[in-house]
Design a protein around this motif. Structure first.
Motif, mmCIF file in Angstrom:
data_model
loop_
_atom_site.group_PDB
_atom_site.id
_atom_site.type_symbol
_atom_site.label_atom_id
_atom_site.label_comp_id
_atom_site.label_asym_id
_atom_site.label_seq_id
_atom_site.Cartn_x
_atom_site.Cartn_y
_atom_site.Cartn_z
ATOM 1 N N LEU A 49 42.489 33.065 51.945
ATOM 2 C CA LEU A 49 42.914 34.398 52.253
ATOM 3 C C LEU A 49 42.154 35.065 53.400
ATOM 4 C CD1 LEU A 49 43.638 35.376 48.537
ATOM 5 C CD2 LEU A 49 45.322 34.900 50.066
ATOM 6 N N ILE A 50 40.886 34.595 53.345
ATOM 7 C CA ILE A 50 40.099 35.084 54.499
ATOM 8 C C ILE A 50 40.520 34.630 55.953
ATOM 9 C CG2 ILE A 50 38.053 35.020 55.575
ATOM 10 C CD1 ILE A 50 37.921 36.934 53.182
ATOM 11 N N GLY A 51 41.001 33.300 55.705
ATOM 12 C CA GLY A 51 41.576 32.557 57.072
ATOM 13 C C GLY A 51 42.706 33.338 57.205
ATOM 14 N N GLU A 52 43.831 33.922 56.441
ATOM 15 C CA GLU A 52 45.070 34.463 56.564
ATOM 16 C C GLU A 52 44.839 35.946 57.058
ATOM 17 O OE1 GLU A 52 47.105 34.105 53.215
ATOM 18 O OE2 GLU A 52 47.315 31.897 53.161
ATOM 19 N N GLY A 53 43.594 36.500 57.341
ATOM 20 C CA GLY A 53 43.085 37.921 57.991
ATOM 21 C C GLY A 53 43.246 38.767 56.928
ATOM 22 N N LEU A 54 43.040 38.448 55.461
ATOM 23 C CA LEU A 54 42.893 39.598 54.402
ATOM 24 C C LEU A 54 41.466 40.147 54.377
ATOM 25 C CD1 LEU A 54 45.541 38.161 53.406
ATOM 26 C CD2 LEU A 54 44.754 39.037 51.270
ATOM 27 N N THR A 55 41.309 41.304 54.266
ATOM 28 C CA THR A 55 39.887 42.077 54.174
ATOM 29 C C THR A 55 39.230 41.462 52.876
ATOM 30 O OG1 THR A 55 40.422 43.967 53.009
ATOM 31 C CG2 THR A 55 40.616 44.081 55.049
ATOM 32 N N ARG A 56 37.840 41.564 52.771
ATOM 33 C CA ARG A 56 37.462 41.125 51.543
ATOM 34 C C ARG A 56 37.667 41.487 50.402
ATOM 35 N NH1 ARG A 56 34.547 39.368 55.763
ATOM 36 N NH2 ARG A 56 33.007 37.702 55.792
ATOM 37 N N GLU A 57 38.050 42.961 50.572
ATOM 38 C CA GLU A 57 38.347 43.924 49.589
ATOM 39 C C GLU A 57 39.568 43.378 48.718
ATOM 40 O OE1 GLU A 57 37.102 45.125 52.385
ATOM 41 O OE2 GLU A 57 35.256 45.818 51.587
ATOM 42 N N GLU A 58 40.696 43.045 49.855
ATOM 43 C CA GLU A 58 42.067 42.698 49.603
ATOM 44 C C GLU A 58 42.118 41.229 48.683
ATOM 45 O OE1 GLU A 58 44.705 44.516 53.006
ATOM 46 O OE2 GLU A 58 43.558 42.766 53.496
ATOM 47 N N VAL A 59 41.170 40.392 49.367
ATOM 48 C CA VAL A 59 40.841 39.087 48.501
ATOM 49 C C VAL A 59 40.398 39.278 47.215
ATOM 50 C CG1 VAL A 59 39.614 36.874 48.686
ATOM 51 C CG2 VAL A 59 40.544 37.922 50.592
ATOM 52 N N ALA A 60 39.326 40.323 46.917
ATOM 53 C CA ALA A 60 38.865 40.551 45.768
ATOM 54 C C ALA A 60 39.856 40.963 44.537
ATOM 55 C CB ALA A 60 37.638 41.349 45.491
ATOM 56 N N LYS A 61 40.551 41.957 45.080
ATOM 57 C CA LYS A 61 41.775 42.463 44.199
ATOM 58 C C LYS A 61 42.698 41.672 44.067
ATOM 59 C CE LYS A 61 44.160 46.999 44.056
ATOM 60 N NZ LYS A 61 44.253 48.085 44.698
ATOM 61 N N ARG A 62 43.309 40.959 44.848
ATOM 62 C CA ARG A 62 44.355 39.814 44.654
ATOM 63 C C ARG A 62 43.829 38.694 43.678
ATOM 64 N NH1 ARG A 62 47.697 37.312 49.636
ATOM 65 N NH2 ARG A 62 48.273 39.456 49.939
ATOM 66 N N LEU A 63 42.670 38.287 43.722
ATOM 67 C CA LEU A 63 41.889 37.165 42.928
ATOM 68 C C LEU A 63 41.595 37.620 41.615
ATOM 69 C CD1 LEU A 63 40.753 34.675 45.638
ATOM 70 C CD2 LEU A 63 42.972 34.601 44.601
ATOM 71 N N GLY A 64 41.333 38.901 41.410
ATOM 72 C CA GLY A 64 40.620 39.286 40.324
ATOM 73 C C GLY A 64 39.129 38.995 40.120
ATOM 74 N N ILE A 65 38.529 39.071 41.450
ATOM 75 C CA ILE A 65 36.948 38.760 41.350
ATOM 76 C C ILE A 65 36.218 39.856 42.013
ATOM 77 C CG2 ILE A 65 37.340 36.325 40.910
ATOM 78 C CD1 ILE A 65 36.904 36.031 44.259
ATOM 79 N N GLY A 66 35.237 39.866 41.713
ATOM 80 C CA GLY A 66 34.237 40.950 42.286
ATOM 81 C C GLY A 66 34.164 40.873 43.714
ATOM 82 N N ILE A 67 33.853 41.903 44.421
ATOM 83 C CA ILE A 67 33.804 41.953 46.091
ATOM 84 C C ILE A 67 32.350 41.296 46.303
ATOM 85 C CG2 ILE A 67 32.687 44.091 45.972
ATOM 86 C CD1 ILE A 67 35.125 43.000 48.793
ATOM 87 N N ALA A 68 31.475 41.118 45.559
ATOM 88 C CA ALA A 68 30.173 40.575 45.801
ATOM 89 C C ALA A 68 30.374 39.097 45.783
ATOM 90 C CB ALA A 68 28.910 41.083 44.705
ATOM 91 N N SER A 69 31.187 38.829 45.006
ATOM 92 C CA SER A 69 31.649 37.028 44.653
ATOM 93 C C SER A 69 32.462 36.815 46.095
ATOM 94 C CB SER A 69 32.464 36.896 43.528
ATOM 95 O OG SER A 69 31.726 37.170 42.356
ATOM 96 N N VAL A 70 33.150 37.495 46.578
ATOM 97 C CA VAL A 70 33.851 37.076 47.692
ATOM 98 C C VAL A 70 32.712 37.063 48.934
ATOM 99 C CG1 VAL A 70 35.561 37.909 49.294
ATOM 100 C CG2 VAL A 70 35.875 38.160 46.941
ATOM 101 N N TYR A 71 31.952 38.160 48.904
ATOM 102 C CA TYR A 71 30.797 38.023 49.938
ATOM 103 C C TYR A 71 30.131 36.801 49.903
ATOM 104 C CZ TYR A 71 31.831 42.606 52.392
ATOM 105 O OH TYR A 71 32.304 43.492 53.161
ATOM 106 N N ARG A 72 29.664 36.340 48.749
ATOM 107 C CA ARG A 72 28.731 35.264 48.382
ATOM 108 C C ARG A 72 29.518 34.054 48.690
ATOM 109 N NH1 ARG A 72 28.700 35.805 43.296
ATOM 110 N NH2 ARG A 72 27.152 37.320 43.443
ATOM 111 N N ILE A 73 30.760 33.980 48.356
ATOM 112 C CA ILE A 73 31.558 32.600 48.797
ATOM 113 C C ILE A 73 31.562 32.240 50.322
ATOM 114 C CG2 ILE A 73 33.831 31.561 48.567
ATOM 115 C CD1 ILE A 73 33.809 32.786 45.970
ATOM 116 N N VAL A 74 32.200 33.628 50.922
ATOM 117 C CA VAL A 74 32.011 33.389 52.484
ATOM 118 C C VAL A 74 30.915 32.908 53.056
ATOM 119 C CG1 VAL A 74 32.508 34.769 54.683
ATOM 120 C CG2 VAL A 74 34.077 35.005 52.547
ATOM 121 N N LYS A 75 29.730 33.648 52.521
ATOM 122 C CA LYS A 75 28.353 33.192 52.984
ATOM 123 C C LYS A 75 27.941 31.695 53.006
ATOM 124 C CE LYS A 75 23.523 34.704 52.472
ATOM 125 N NZ LYS A 75 22.661 35.108 51.413
#
Length: 186
Positions: free
Chosen positions: A154-180
């Motif tokens: 989803l990040i590769g498709e251009g979605l923001t981290r906030e949109e990814v978190a909302k779509r997948l039902g996970i925390g925003i911090a988890s999205v940042y951690r996974i990307v990092k």
């Protein structure tokens, strides 16, 4: 120096009349009242009353369970009042924090509350230990890390981290951690 009352019933069907009469007899000039479950955090009249009271005022309630959900909550309310130099009275048990005996009673309630909490945690730890030994306790599953591939897609498709978190039902911090973690691995 005002006498301020607080009255609460748990349901709309219940009646505040008895509490209001007791508070009036105790000399309360102002009474905050609400019909709300003790379990709810949303008790606007309690919050308003705590904001309203000033130094040398006295807050009065009829019973402990009318003002606080638990021993811990009671101690939080009393701490707020103490910081404002406001006394606290409970009519049915003759508790008055303006007296040495009242302060002693409150300290005993605090000790009992702390003891209850420690016993509950001890039972919880023992239960987890037994469940682990039986192979029945694995802990919480790492739901966000299991979605790493989806996050990166989803990040590769251009979605923001906030949109990814909302779509997948996970925390925003988890999205940042996974990307990092993925950037560090590449």
């Amino acid at each position: 120096m005002a006498m301020v009352g607080y009255a609460r019933v748990s349901t709309v069907e219940q009646n505040l009349t008895a509490q209001l009469e007791q508070l009036q007899a105790a000399g309360c000039e102002k009474v905050y009242q609400e019909k709300a479950s003790g379990a709810k955090d949303d008790r606007p009249e309690l919050s308003a009353m705590l904001d309203y009271v000033r130094e040398n005022d006295t807050v009065i309630c009829c019973k402990l369970d009318r003002i606080a959900r638990s021993t811990k909550h009671l101690l939080e309310v009393v701490e707020t009042l103490e910081k404002k130099k406001v006394s606290f009275k409970v009519l049915n048990i003759n508790l008055d924090t303006g007296t040495p005996t009242g302060k002693l009673m409150l300290s005993m309630l605090a000790a009992i509350g702390q003891f209850e909490r420690e016993m509950m945690l001890e039972r919880q730890r023992e239960g987890i230990r037994i469940a682990k030994e039986a192979g029945a306790y694995k802990g919480r599953k790492a739901t966000a890390r299991a979605k790493s591939a989806e996050v990166m897609q989803l990040i590769g498709e251009g979605l923001t981290r906030e949109e990814v978190a909302k779509r997948l039902g996970i925390g925003i911090a988890s999205v940042y951690r996974i990307v990092k973690d993925n950037k560090a691995a590449n």
